[in-house]
Design an enzyme around this catalytic site. Structure first.
Site, PDB file in Angstrom:
ATOM      1  N   GLY A 115       0.827  -0.974   0.081  1.00  0.00           N
ATOM      2  CA  GLY A 115      -0.102  -0.100  -0.066  1.00  0.00           C
ATOM      3  C   GLY A 115       0.815   1.152   0.146  1.00  0.00           C
ATOM      4  CB  CYS A 116       0.412   4.780  -1.250  1.00  0.00           C
ATOM      5  SG  CYS A 116      -1.162   4.994  -0.807  1.00  0.00           S
ATOM      6  CE1 TYR A 117      -1.216   8.653   3.616  1.00  0.00           C
ATOM      7  CE2 TYR A 117      -3.056   7.206   3.106  1.00  0.00           C
ATOM      8  CZ  TYR A 117      -2.303   8.461   3.223  1.00  0.00           C
ATOM      9  OH  TYR A 117      -3.215   9.587   2.903  1.00  0.00           O
ATOM     10  CG  PHE A 287       6.673   7.423  -1.586  1.00  0.00           C
ATOM     11  CD1 PHE A 287       5.631   6.672  -1.756  1.00  0.00           C
ATOM     12  CD2 PHE A 287       6.655   7.695  -0.309  1.00  0.00           C
ATOM     13  CE1 PHE A 287       4.561   6.636  -1.191  1.00  0.00           C
ATOM     14  CE2 PHE A 287       5.898   6.934   0.864  1.00  0.00           C
ATOM     15  CZ  PHE A 287       4.763   6.285   0.311  1.00  0.00           C
TER      16      PHE A 287
END
Length: 315
Positions: A115-117, A287
């Site tokens: 996942g991004c987080y 990012f």
């Protein structure tokens, strides 16, 4: 030889970005399911089992159902949903965390794209826990901000509507019940005994993300200053192509003492910043939530699985 690649869920934000990254690649044969068949399980099963690689860019339950459709032992699946990130039999797609992660991805037939987080969080907490600097029961707090693209297609429409609610002009805190879907992988991959307190904000810009974990040096297993922590991270990510530790306090990277969240938008890069002093330390991972936080990471993992340069198609 061109690899046959199928994207199940090509019309979603992540699926579209993966599709775009394949546009100039001659080593990829993209399998295009007819539009009227893209939700047909029989047709999807055929495409999955005829592919060398299938990307699942679907809601969680649909991703579970699609993964179950695969009966070809040679088809290798990369799931961009939350569904399999802590599931047995699936390898976690963050090769820079440790050599073991990269090795597992290389030979895997089932990779869960982070996942991004969670990518930002694990890039910070995994090195601290694995080095024995931070205890597994440290009371971790995480602050994060993301561009609105991370909230999905519905949110993108809302933010780009000229008649939108003026609350969207401001950063908006969510996950108010502390039940964010990335929390299980944040805890498991980092090796924490307890879930962190997590306060994510969605903000009025398209893409880019920063994730910050603050530390009290007095609560660490081994007392360390901010500079000591910087040395740990510089060594941990030394030689990594896409994950770099910036100079201490952002030296050589930051033109001013501000860490903007959107500067790596459109890339697969991640930067780690260590700031603070002997008592209070702040670690930030920056990012693109659509790059290293989603489609870029997925393509990077596929390249590793193919035995190619991991940066192929990610320039």
């Amino acid at each position: 030889m061109a690899y046959k690649v199928f994207i199940d869920g090509k019309d979603g934000t992540t699926g579209l970005k993966i599709y775009e990254r394949f546009a100039q690649r001659g080593d990829i044969e993209l399998m295009q399911i007819p539009e009227d068949k893209r939700k047909d399980p029989v047709e999807r099963q055929k495409f999955i089992n005829e592919s060398d690689f299938t990307f699942l860019c679907l809601p969680d339950q649909a991703a579970v159902e699609s993964a179950a459709l695969c009966t070809n032992p040679h088809t290798r699946i990369l799931d961009a949903s939350t569904a399999h990130r802590t599931a047995p039999g699936w390898d976690y797609g963050f090769p820079e965390l440790a050599p073991s992660f990269r090795s597992n991805i290389e030979k895997s037939h089932r990779v869960a794209v982070p996942g991004c987080y969670a990518s930002g969080f694990n890039s910070i907490c995994y090195p601290l826990v694995s080095a024995g600097i931070m205890s597994t029961d440290y009371p971790v707090v995480c602050h994060a901000v993301s561009g609105y693209s991370g909230a999905g297609k519905k949110a993108i429409v809302q933010y780009e509507d000229t008649n939108r609610n003026n609350e969207l002009d401001s950063p908006r805190l969510y996950a108010l019940t502390q039940q964010h879907k990335h929390l299980p992988e944040m805890q498991k991959i980092s090796g924490l005994s307890y879930l962190p307190v997590f306060d994510p904000y969605v903000c009025d810009y398209f893409s880019g993300m920063s994730v910050t974990v603050p530390l009290y040096s007095r609560l660490l297993v081994k007392k360390a200053s901010a500079h000591d922590i910087w040395e740990l991270f510089a060594a941990h990510y030394d030689g990594c192509r896409f994950v770099k530790t910036a100079g201490f306090m952002g030296e050589g990277t930051l033109s001013e003492q501000f860490i903007a969240a959107n500067t790596l938008s459109g890339t697969n890069n991640m930067q780690i910043f260590i700031c603070g002093n002997d008592d209070r330390i702040m670690i930030t991972s920056r990012f693109d939530n659509l790059g290293k936080g989603a489609s870029g990471a997925a393509v990077q993992c596929m390249n590793i699985m193919m035995g190619l340069d991991e940066g192929t198609g990610l320039a």
